[in-house]
Design a protein around this motif. Structure first.
Motif, PDB file in Angstrom:
ATOM      1  N   THR A 138      -0.356  50.901 -23.475  1.00 22.20           N
ATOM      2  CA  THR A 138      -1.723  51.319 -23.770  1.00 22.20           C
ATOM      3  C   THR A 138      -1.802  52.675 -24.456  1.00 22.20           C
ATOM      4  O   THR A 138      -2.555  52.867 -25.406  1.00 22.20           O
ATOM      5  N   ALA A 139      -1.007  53.638 -23.969  1.00 20.01           N
ATOM      6  CA  ALA A 139      -1.125  55.023 -24.453  1.00 20.01           C
ATOM      7  C   ALA A 139      -0.221  55.336 -25.638  1.00 20.01           C
ATOM      8  O   ALA A 139      -0.062  56.507 -25.992  1.00 20.01           O
ATOM      9  N   THR A 144      -8.020  53.595 -17.207  1.00 20.12           N
ATOM     10  CA  THR A 144      -8.970  54.667 -16.924  1.00 20.12           C
ATOM     11  C   THR A 144      -8.845  55.747 -17.991  1.00 20.12           C
ATOM     12  O   THR A 144      -7.741  56.110 -18.390  1.00 20.12           O
ATOM     13  N   PHE A 145     -10.000  56.248 -18.440  1.00 22.68           N
ATOM     14  CA  PHE A 145     -10.059  57.321 -19.437  1.00 22.68           C
ATOM     15  C   PHE A 145     -10.689  58.544 -18.754  1.00 22.68           C
ATOM     16  O   PHE A 145     -11.910  58.733 -18.824  1.00 22.68           O
ATOM     17  N   PRO A 146      -9.874  59.359 -18.081  1.00 23.26           N
ATOM     18  CA  PRO A 146     -10.445  60.479 -17.321  1.00 23.26           C
ATOM     19  C   PRO A 146     -10.813  61.654 -18.211  1.00 23.26           C
ATOM     20  O   PRO A 146     -10.334  61.777 -19.348  1.00 23.26           O
ATOM     21  N   LEU A 147     -11.654  62.527 -17.678  1.00 22.50           N
ATOM     22  CA  LEU A 147     -11.895  63.801 -18.335  1.00 22.50           C
ATOM     23  C   LEU A 147     -10.689  64.687 -18.081  1.00 22.50           C
ATOM     24  O   LEU A 147     -10.182  64.770 -16.967  1.00 22.50           O
ATOM     25  N   ILE A 150      -4.979  58.716 -20.941  1.00 22.24           N
ATOM     26  CA  ILE A 150      -5.120  57.317 -20.539  1.00 22.24           C
ATOM     27  C   ILE A 150      -4.248  57.074 -19.313  1.00 22.24           C
ATOM     28  O   ILE A 150      -3.076  57.462 -19.277  1.00 22.24           O
ATOM     29  N   ILE A 151      -4.817  56.421 -18.303  1.00 18.08           N
ATOM     30  CA  ILE A 151      -4.060  55.967 -17.136  1.00 18.08           C
ATOM     31  C   ILE A 151      -4.169  54.450 -17.105  1.00 18.08           C
ATOM     32  O   ILE A 151      -5.275  53.907 -17.061  1.00 18.08           O
ATOM     33  N   SER A 152      -3.033  53.747 -17.147  1.00 24.97           N
ATOM     34  CA  SER A 152      -3.080  52.294 -17.302  1.00 24.97           C
ATOM     35  C   SER A 152      -1.908  51.623 -16.590  1.00 24.97           C
ATOM     36  O   SER A 152      -0.835  52.213 -16.423  1.00 24.97           O
ATOM     37  N   ASN A 153      -2.132  50.370 -16.173  1.00 26.04           N
ATOM     38  CA  ASN A 153      -1.041  49.560 -15.636  1.00 26.04           C
ATOM     39  C   ASN A 153      -0.197  48.954 -16.756  1.00 26.04           C
ATOM     40  O   ASN A 153       0.808  48.306 -16.500  1.00 26.04           O
ATOM     41  N   HIS A 202     -10.197  42.287 -17.177  1.00 24.00           N
ATOM     42  CA  HIS A 202      -9.862  43.644 -17.561  1.00 24.00           C
ATOM     43  C   HIS A 202     -10.874  44.583 -16.931  1.00 24.00           C
ATOM     44  O   HIS A 202     -12.037  44.201 -16.684  1.00 24.00           O
ATOM     45  N   ILE A 203     -10.450  45.789 -16.655  1.00 26.95           N
ATOM     46  CA  ILE A 203     -11.344  46.841 -16.162  1.00 26.95           C
ATOM     47  C   ILE A 203     -11.002  48.116 -16.931  1.00 26.95           C
ATOM     48  O   ILE A 203      -9.907  48.651 -16.804  1.00 26.95           O
ATOM     49  N   PHE A 204     -11.919  48.570 -17.755  1.00 27.10           N
ATOM     50  CA  PHE A 204     -11.774  49.823 -18.480  1.00 27.10           C
ATOM     51  C   PHE A 204     -12.876  50.753 -17.973  1.00 27.10           C
ATOM     52  O   PHE A 204     -14.064  50.421 -18.078  1.00 27.10           O
TER      53      PHE A 204
END
Length: 352
Positions: A139-140, A119-122, A132-135, A21-23
């Motif tokens: 997730t969101a 990814t949790f962007p500003l 939230i940006i996720s494959n 996993h990559i968060f």
């Protein structure tokens, strides 16, 4: 044909073994301390607050606020996770940080499994934990549900009358339940259920009335059993549903006996669940220790063991028959590989 089978097996099992996993994302370093915590939520009634038994790991954000969690220790089955930051005193965590609440904290809940890249962007005006940006399309889910909950709260405050509450109860219970079912993710439905059935909010009485005639709750239990048959979420939901149904059904003659049985049952379930959570936390901690040590060379593992036994660099050098400068090199390598900056952090990482 045999070679094709071997190649296919290698690809399948290779991906399973090395699933990672990559968060990652950004936090506002000017507003928050640089520590970012990743927790797994095993008990959906503890979505709020901070629990040290649920924390998997932490990382430090860099000067720009960027952080990253990366590894293979997460479950292959989807679970509820939380990222959080806070400004509690890290040197006095036992009294004001991990007692279940931190008054100055920010978090985000999400659904994930061990192969997810998230990814949790500003967002606008450097707001964090808002997007939230996720494959993984699941997730969101919680963010979308939170938007509906905000609309619901606004509708309730427009007119403060019993008639308004009754109409909104009927409308929003159905809207949230229908939306949760459309998501095709029982964990998202549990998030909705937790909100609607919370004994501390104004909806609880309506929830009990809804439970009498609405088959939705039993259907949710079936969906949980089909998708998460052995999870703590399913067991907890089934126990709560059974308890709430009993509350609705006892006769006057058996009411006292019923409450005794309910109390005993809930106590036993609670004790069993706590033991299970403690066992899981200890097992996960042991696995983390093993995985952490596997990153080190044999000599670095020897140095680590001696560091944990509170030996000085000179003591370690004498024990391993090497120079003090060599010991310092090994110590720096251990710190770097285990993402710590001091002996105290190292001892905290391996504290059972």
């Amino acid at each position: 044909m045999r070679y094709l089978f071997l190649i296919a097996s290698f690809i399948f099992f290779g991906n399973t073994i090395y699933a990672q996993h990559i968060f990652d994302g950004y936090i506002d370093n000017e507003r928050w301390q640089s520590d970012v915590y990743l927790s797994v939520i095993e008990d959906y009634r503890t979505l709020d607050g901070i629990n040290d038994e649920q924390i998997i790991t932490k990382v430090n954000s860099d000067d720009s606020g960027y952080f990253q969690f990366k590894g293979n220790q997460l479950d292959s089955q989807q679970k509820i996770y939380k990222l959080h930051v806070d400004n509690c005193d890290t040197y006095n965590q036992s009294s004001n940080h991990f007692d279940g609440h931190c008054a100055d904290s920010r978090d985000i809940l999400f659904i994930a499994k061990n192969t997810d890249s998230i990814t949790f962007p500003l967002s606008f005006e450097a707001q964090m934990f808002c997007d939230i940006i996720s494959n993984n399309p699941k997730t969101a889910c919680f963010i979308k549900i939170d938007s509906l909950k905000e609309e619901m709260k606004f509708a309730y405050t427009e007119f403060r009358s019993k008639a308004n509450r009754d109409l909104n109860n009927k409308k929003w219970f159905k809207s949230l339940q229908d939306y949760g079912e459309e998501l095709n993710e029982p964990l998202a439905e549990l998030y909705i259920y937790t909100f609607l059935s919370d004994r501390s909010n104004q909806f609880h009485n309506y929830y009990l009335e809804d439970l009498k005639n609405n088959s939705y709750y039993d259907e949710l239990l079936n969906r949980l059993k089909n998708q998460y048959p052995n999870s703590s979420y399913t067991k907890q939901y089934e126990a709560e549903l059974t308890s709430d149904k009993f509350i609705l059904s006892p006769t006057d003659e058996t009411k006292d006996i019923f409450w005794i049985y309910v109390l005993i049952s809930v106590t036993i379930i609670s004790i069993a669940l706590n033991f299970w959570l403690l066992y899981s936390a200890k097992k996960r901690k042991t696995k983390q220790h093993t995985e952490a040590k596997e990153q080190l060379t044999k000599q670095e593992q020897n140095v680590l063991d001696l560091l944990l036994s509170e030996n000085t660099n000179k003591d370690i050098a004498e024990t391993l028959f090497v120079s003090v400068s060599t010991v310092k090199t090994h110590v720096n390598n251990v710190y770097k590989k285990l993402n710590v900056n001091s002996r105290d952090e190292l001892k905290s990482l391996f504290d059972k």
